[in-house]
Design a protein around this motif. Structure first.
Motif, mmCIF file in Angstrom:
data_model
loop_
_atom_site.group_PDB
_atom_site.id
_atom_site.type_symbol
_atom_site.label_atom_id
_atom_site.label_comp_id
_atom_site.label_asym_id
_atom_site.label_seq_id
_atom_site.Cartn_x
_atom_site.Cartn_y
_atom_site.Cartn_z
ATOM 1 N N GLY A 1 -20.585 2.371 -1.429
ATOM 2 C CA GLY A 1 -20.266 3.597 -0.711
ATOM 3 C C GLY A 1 -19.498 4.580 -1.571
ATOM 4 N N ILE A 2 -18.564 4.084 -2.366
ATOM 5 C CA ILE A 2 -17.780 4.955 -3.253
ATOM 6 C C ILE A 2 -18.664 5.561 -4.341
ATOM 7 C CG2 ILE A 2 -15.936 4.953 -4.981
ATOM 8 C CD1 ILE A 2 -14.503 2.875 -3.173
ATOM 9 N N VAL A 3 -19.557 4.756 -4.901
ATOM 10 C CA VAL A 3 -20.477 5.267 -5.927
ATOM 11 C C VAL A 3 -21.385 6.343 -5.330
ATOM 12 C CG1 VAL A 3 -22.448 4.643 -7.389
ATOM 13 C CG2 VAL A 3 -20.398 3.205 -7.363
ATOM 14 N N ALA A 4 -21.890 6.118 -4.121
ATOM 15 C CA ALA A 4 -22.733 7.121 -3.461
ATOM 16 C C ALA A 4 -21.950 8.400 -3.195
ATOM 17 C CB ALA A 4 -23.294 6.560 -2.159
ATOM 18 N N PHE A 5 -20.696 8.271 -2.801
ATOM 19 C CA PHE A 5 -19.847 9.446 -2.574
ATOM 20 C C PHE A 5 -19.658 10.244 -3.865
ATOM 21 C CE2 PHE A 5 -15.544 11.217 -2.907
ATOM 22 C CZ PHE A 5 -15.620 12.196 -1.924
ATOM 23 N N ILE A 6 -19.398 9.559 -4.959
ATOM 24 C CA ILE A 6 -19.196 10.242 -6.243
ATOM 25 C C ILE A 6 -20.473 10.955 -6.675
ATOM 26 C CG2 ILE A 6 -18.769 9.844 -8.704
ATOM 27 C CD1 ILE A 6 -16.811 7.606 -7.802
ATOM 28 N N ILE A 7 -21.619 10.297 -6.518
ATOM 29 C CA ILE A 7 -22.891 10.924 -6.883
ATOM 30 C C ILE A 7 -23.141 12.168 -6.026
ATOM 31 C CG2 ILE A 7 -25.408 10.605 -6.820
ATOM 32 C CD1 ILE A 7 -24.860 7.668 -7.668
ATOM 33 N N CYS A 8 -22.898 12.074 -4.726
ATOM 34 C CA CYS A 8 -23.116 13.217 -3.832
ATOM 35 C C CYS A 8 -22.152 14.357 -4.138
ATOM 36 C CB CYS A 8 -22.982 12.791 -2.374
ATOM 37 S SG CYS A 8 -24.353 11.781 -1.804
ATOM 38 N N SER A 9 -20.933 14.030 -4.575
ATOM 39 C CA SER A 9 -19.985 15.099 -4.882
ATOM 40 C C SER A 9 -20.395 15.875 -6.137
ATOM 41 C CB SER A 9 -18.570 14.535 -5.047
ATOM 42 O OG SER A 9 -18.471 13.751 -6.214
ATOM 43 N N PHE A 10 -21.163 15.249 -7.031
ATOM 44 C CA PHE A 10 -21.680 15.973 -8.192
ATOM 45 C C PHE A 10 -22.951 16.741 -7.857
ATOM 46 C CE2 PHE A 10 -19.129 12.896 -10.685
ATOM 47 C CZ PHE A 10 -18.407 13.811 -11.428
ATOM 48 N N ILE A 11 -23.754 16.227 -6.954
ATOM 49 C CA ILE A 11 -25.018 16.879 -6.610
ATOM 50 C C ILE A 11 -24.789 18.110 -5.740
ATOM 51 C CG2 ILE A 11 -27.174 16.615 -5.324
ATOM 52 C CD1 ILE A 11 -27.199 13.689 -6.185
ATOM 53 N N PHE A 12 -23.941 17.989 -4.719
ATOM 54 C CA PHE A 12 -23.746 19.067 -3.751
ATOM 55 C C PHE A 12 -22.409 19.750 -4.002
ATOM 56 C CE2 PHE A 12 -26.274 15.794 -1.520
ATOM 57 C CZ PHE A 12 -27.465 16.502 -1.483
ATOM 58 N N LYS A 13 -22.476 20.984 -4.434
ATOM 59 C CA LYS A 13 -21.269 21.770 -4.706
ATOM 60 C C LYS A 13 -20.816 22.456 -3.420
ATOM 61 C CE LYS A 13 -21.313 20.726 -8.981
ATOM 62 N NZ LYS A 13 -20.444 19.697 -9.436
ATOM 63 N N PRO A 14 -19.534 22.796 -3.322
ATOM 64 C CA PRO A 14 -19.045 23.509 -2.129
ATOM 65 C C PRO A 14 -19.759 24.850 -1.962
ATOM 66 C CG PRO A 14 -17.203 22.689 -3.417
ATOM 67 C CD PRO A 14 -18.436 22.460 -4.225
ATOM 68 N N LYS A 15 -19.993 25.219 -0.726
ATOM 69 C CA LYS A 15 -20.720 26.444 -0.435
ATOM 70 C C LYS A 15 -19.797 27.560 0.052
ATOM 71 C CE LYS A 15 -24.826 24.091 -0.294
ATOM 72 N NZ LYS A 15 -24.354 22.884 -0.847
ATOM 73 N N ARG A 16 -18.534 27.298 0.172
ATOM 74 C CA ARG A 16 -17.630 28.311 0.713
ATOM 75 C C ARG A 16 -17.182 29.262 -0.383
ATOM 76 N NH1 ARG A 16 -13.855 23.601 0.693
ATOM 77 N NH2 ARG A 16 -14.938 22.971 2.565
ATOM 78 N N HIS A 17 -16.909 30.464 0.024
ATOM 79 C CA HIS A 17 -16.408 31.496 -0.866
ATOM 80 C C HIS A 17 -15.042 31.927 -0.348
ATOM 81 C CE1 HIS A 17 -20.237 31.841 -2.909
ATOM 82 N NE2 HIS A 17 -20.817 31.818 -1.723
ATOM 83 N N ILE A 18 -14.052 31.843 -1.193
ATOM 84 C CA ILE A 18 -12.684 32.194 -0.812
ATOM 85 C C ILE A 18 -12.359 33.554 -1.389
ATOM 86 C CG2 ILE A 18 -10.264 31.563 -0.993
ATOM 87 C CD1 ILE A 18 -11.211 28.639 -1.203
ATOM 88 N N THR A 19 -11.890 34.452 -0.536
ATOM 89 C CA THR A 19 -11.494 35.776 -0.991
ATOM 90 C C THR A 19 -10.032 35.993 -0.606
ATOM 91 O OG1 THR A 19 -12.254 36.787 1.061
ATOM 92 C CG2 THR A 19 -13.804 36.746 -0.780
ATOM 93 N N LYS A 20 -9.304 36.621 -1.493
ATOM 94 C CA LYS A 20 -7.907 36.921 -1.226
ATOM 95 C C LYS A 20 -7.811 38.346 -0.686
ATOM 96 C CE LYS A 20 -5.631 33.969 -4.559
ATOM 97 N NZ LYS A 20 -4.647 33.930 -5.642
ATOM 98 N N GLU A 21 -7.020 38.502 0.342
ATOM 99 C CA GLU A 21 -6.774 39.827 0.896
ATOM 100 C C GLU A 21 -5.289 40.094 0.816
ATOM 101 O OE1 GLU A 21 -8.324 40.181 4.798
ATOM 102 O OE2 GLU A 21 -10.334 39.533 4.233
ATOM 103 N N GLU A 22 -4.958 41.297 0.437
ATOM 104 C CA GLU A 22 -3.557 41.664 0.351
ATOM 105 C C GLU A 22 -3.014 41.974 1.747
ATOM 106 O OE1 GLU A 22 -2.534 44.585 -2.528
ATOM 107 O OE2 GLU A 22 -4.047 43.859 -3.933
ATOM 108 N N GLU A 23 -1.782 41.543 1.981
ATOM 109 C CA GLU A 23 -1.149 41.842 3.257
ATOM 110 C C GLU A 23 -0.610 43.266 3.237
ATOM 111 O OE1 GLU A 23 1.702 39.015 4.618
ATOM 112 O OE2 GLU A 23 0.543 37.328 3.850
ATOM 113 N N VAL A 24 -0.768 43.912 4.349
ATOM 114 C CA VAL A 24 -0.279 45.289 4.458
ATOM 115 C C VAL A 24 1.047 45.255 5.210
ATOM 116 C CG1 VAL A 24 -0.764 47.576 5.387
ATOM 117 C CG2 VAL A 24 -2.633 46.158 4.478
#
Length: 79
Positions: free
Chosen positions: A54-77
């Motif tokens: 299970g750990i080996v499968a998790f490591i393989i999947c973490s290399f195959i599938f990259k995160p899809k989220r995009h983080i943007t910083k917004e300045e506070e007003v």
């Protein structure tokens, strides 16, 4: 950056692609069950081999599938 037309689903507070989720689940099940079935029958080796699979499968999947989220910083007003 490439534009993806995937549909994302909310799973435990995170957005995931259903295709990537299913492939990861199948790989994890195959790794865990494969390790369990390939282990010698002496206890606790099936448990240890299954966990390692299970750990080996998790490591393989973490290399195959990259995160899809995009983080943007917004300045506070300040008001």
């Amino acid at each position: 950056m490439e534009k993806r037309n995937d549909i994302f689903y909310d799973v435990w507070g995170d957005n995931v692609s259903l295709k990537d989720l299913l492939i990861s689940m199948i790989a994890s099940i195959a790794g865990t069950l494969g390790g369990y079935l390939l282990a010698p029958n002496d206890q606790p080796l099936p448990l240890i081999f299954g966990l390692v699979g299970g750990i080996v499968a998790f490591i393989i999947c973490s290399f195959i599938f990259k995160p899809k989220r995009h983080i943007t910083k917004e300045e506070e007003v300040d008001s």
